[in-house]
Every structure is written in C-alpha cells, then in structure tokens.
Design an enzyme around this catalytic site. Structure first.
Site, short mmCIF file in Angstrom:
data_model
loop_
_atom_site.label_atom_id
_atom_site.label_comp_id
_atom_site.label_asym_id
_atom_site.label_seq_id
_atom_site.Cartn_x
_atom_site.Cartn_y
_atom_site.Cartn_z
CG HIS A 188 -4.21 6.94 2.88
ND1 HIS A 188 -4.41 6.74 4.23
CD2 HIS A 188 -3.71 5.78 2.40
CE1 HIS A 188 -4.01 5.52 4.55
NE2 HIS A 188 -3.59 4.90 3.46
CG HIS B 167 2.04 0.01 4.52
ND1 HIS B 167 1.76 -0.98 5.42
CD2 HIS B 167 0.89 0.71 4.35
CE1 HIS B 167 0.49 -0.88 5.79
NE2 HIS B 167 -0.06 0.13 5.17
CG ASP C 99 -2.03 -0.90 1.19
OD1 ASP C 99 -2.06 -1.74 0.29
OD2 ASP C 99 -2.92 -0.80 2.06
CG ASP C 100 0.08 3.79 2.22
OD1 ASP C 100 -1.09 3.59 1.82
OD2 ASP C 100 0.37 3.82 3.43
CG HIS D 157 -4.33 2.59 -0.80
ND1 HIS D 157 -5.25 1.92 -0.03
CD2 HIS D 157 -3.40 3.06 0.08
CE1 HIS D 157 -4.90 2.00 1.24
NE2 HIS D 157 -3.79 2.69 1.34
ZN ZN Z 1 -2.75 3.08 3.09
#
Ligand code: ZN
Length: 347
Positions: free
Chosen positions: A209, A296, A155-156, A205
């Site tokens: 956020h 992540h 993620d991210d 995603h």
């Molecule tokens: Zn995230």
C-alpha cells in the site's frame, strides 16, 4: 565525389541488410508442450508482448467462431499462428483445442485468455505446475441487458470483514471486485480462495500500500509483481486490474504495470465515515448505470451498509457485476495502462 558514392552505396547496403527479415531462433523453448488433461496443447511460445498477444487473442477468437459455426463434433481445433515482433524475432505457436464447450468459453472470454497468456508467458516456469487450470471454475452470472449495471469494488482486504461482505453479495447473486493487498494474503488465504470461488473478480492493490508514484521503477514493479505472483499462487490465476493505493498513478505506472488501472467515479467515503447509513446514502447518491463505486472491505460499517445496499439496488433495477463484466457489456475491452473510472470514462 567518389567518397560520396561510396557512402551512398554503403548506406544502401546497410538499409537492405536491416530490411531482410531474419528467422532468429525462438527465445522461448518450442519443445515445451502443455498437455492439459482436458485436451489443450500449446506449443510455445506465446509472446509476452501485449500488442502481439492481443492479435493472437483476436485471431484465436475468430477461428473459434468459424469453427463453432461449422458445428463439427468429436474433432480438434488446430490454430497455427506466426508473426514478427521485429525484423529480428519471429514468434510461432500452435494451439490445439478439443471441441468442448467449457474450453471454448475459457478462450472466448478475454480475461481468461489473458490469464492463460500470463500463465504461459512466464519464462523458466515449471510447465506442469502452471498447466493446471484453477481447481474450481467460479460461477458466472451473466449481466442482464435490462438492468442498470454497476461495479462495487472493495480495497485493502482480504480480512475478516471480507467474508461478511461476500456472503451478502452471494445471497443476492451480486458480484464484486476485490482489490487485494499483498500483505493481507498470508493470514487470509482461505478468504481469498472463497471470494474467488464465489465468482467475484480479484484485482491487485499492490503489496504494501505504498504511493507508487513516489517509488523507483524497480520498487514499483516489485510492489505490483510480487502481489500478482502471490495471488496466482493462491487462486491459480493472475489478478485482472491494478488499483494503485490512493488512486495515485503517473505515466511511469501506466507504462510499466502491465495491467488495466481501475479507479472509480464514486467514492462512498467509507474510509472517512464509519456510519452505515451515511455510506449507504453516499452509495446511492446520483447513482447511474456504468458507475464504479469505491469501498473498503475492512470496516464493519461498510459490511452493514452493503447489507442494506444490495437489496435496495436489486429492487431499483441495478445489477452489481464484476468490473470486467461491466466494461465488456459496454463494449470496452480493458487494456493495460488505461485508467478506468467508470464504464463511460477512461483515459
Ligand atoms: Zn487502499
């Protein structure tokens, strides 16, 4: 009494009127023909309605199967499909596929087909512009039925650490799923392109956020759709999953996201603890076939953990595959609005 009879007759007339199917004009421009250089012509429309598109997908795959069995050479496959989405609207389209193994494969994998539908169901789109398939077709490593399959999800990103992780995965022919944050795309376009071109799966995603469950429907859709379009503008296809930030979703998110929702059943806690050894140990703790792991790709400690993890996994009979591969190899076709935690748990 007389009034009652009139009412009954009136009701019957209305019912009959409703029941007669009407061939309303197509809401999409039928004369738009996509002429892929490699031999696909599509006459609009594809419906943009999930249920109908699913039916069409099944129909096309069955037709391709029959066609393939006949083993005709140098010929074209014509598929005609028409259906009613309601009493008032009829969708019709025709598809022509040249007998080319690469194109058949493109249509036979449901995620490719879904991307194709997504590309073509956008109204007011410049058809020439979307008609080009992705510049590069990423290499596909098929899941090995003798291995325990798991999905590593990140993620991210994308950012500078993403490349490190992708390089490690590529070294071992392992695949990952990268859940992309819209705000990260502008500064890391090449990283995103390289990740996709290495055969990894790309998910959404959201843009900024935010906790989707705390937003209005309009804001929520903007967070998702803006990122869908941004990613498509960079790699040529739409992301296949939505990973809501913090794993936060509700009925409103499920019903309006138009994507399967990807969660996880194993949190490696790499967001909390920045020691590679800890993250590695967390990753392999009670690891099972079908697991989906959360990482992540923004922490160097995660990259370090991955460096140790991938050879360990391979030595121990695991194959890291994309999430779509993981689910499909267990007989699951990802559905919009369904939440996937692992290959054995979805709701
Ligand atoms: Zn995230």
């Amino acid at each position: 009494m007389k009034q009652k009879t009139v009412a009954i007759i009136l009701a019957m007339v209305i019912l009959i009127w409703i029941a007669i199917p009407r061939h309303k004009p197509n809401p999409f421009p039928v004369n738009s023909i996509i002429d892929y250089e490699k031999g696909i012509n599509v006459h609009y429309p594809v419906t943009g309605n999930n249920n109908l598109d699913k039916k069409i997908e099944i129909f096309i795959n069955q037709t391709i199967d029959e066609y393939t069995k006949k083993n005709l050479t140098n010929s074209f496959l014509y598929i005609h499909f028409s259906c009613y989405s309601s009493l008032f609207t009829m969708f019709r389209f025709k598809i022509t596929i040249q007998k080319d193994p690469a194109l058949r494969n493109f249509f036979k994998t449901s995620s490719s087909y879904k991307n194709f539908l997504a590309l073509n169901s956008t109204k007011n789109t410049n058809i020439k512009a979307v008609a080009n398939p992705p510049v590069e077709t990423p290499p596909i490593t098929p899941p090995n039925p003798n291995k325990k399959l798991i999905a590593l999800t990140f993620d991210d990103g994308p950012n500078s650490t993403t490349k490190e992780i992708v390089d490690i995965l590529d070294k071992y022919d392992a695949k990952g799923t990268f859940l992309i944050l819209g705000t990260q795309i502008e500064d890391n376009k090449q990283v995103l392109i390289d990740t996709y071109n290495s055969g990894h799966e790309i998910g959404n995603h959201t843009f900024g956020h935010k906790i989707l469950t705390s937003l209005s429907q309009k804001q929520m859709e903007e967070e998702i759709n803006k990122t869908q379009e941004l990613i498509k503008s960079v790699i040529g296809i739409y992301p296949t999953f939505l990973r809501p930030p913090y794993g936060a979703f509700n009925t409103k998110v499920r019903e309006n996201c138009n994507l399967p929702i990807l969660l996880w059943n194993k949190d490696t806690m790499d967001w909390k603890n920045r020691e590679a050894e800890y993250i590695f140990n967390k990753s392999i703790e009670n690891l099972e076939d079908g697991d989906i792991l959360l990482f992540h790709d923004i922490y160097p400690s995660t990259a370090k953990a991955i460096e140790k993890l991938i050879p360990y996994l391979i030595e121990n009979g695991y194959q890291p595959v994309t999430t779509t591969q993981l689910l499909e190899s267990k007989g699951i076709t990802p559905q919009d609005g369904v939440v996937y935690y692992s290959a054995s748990k979805n709701t």
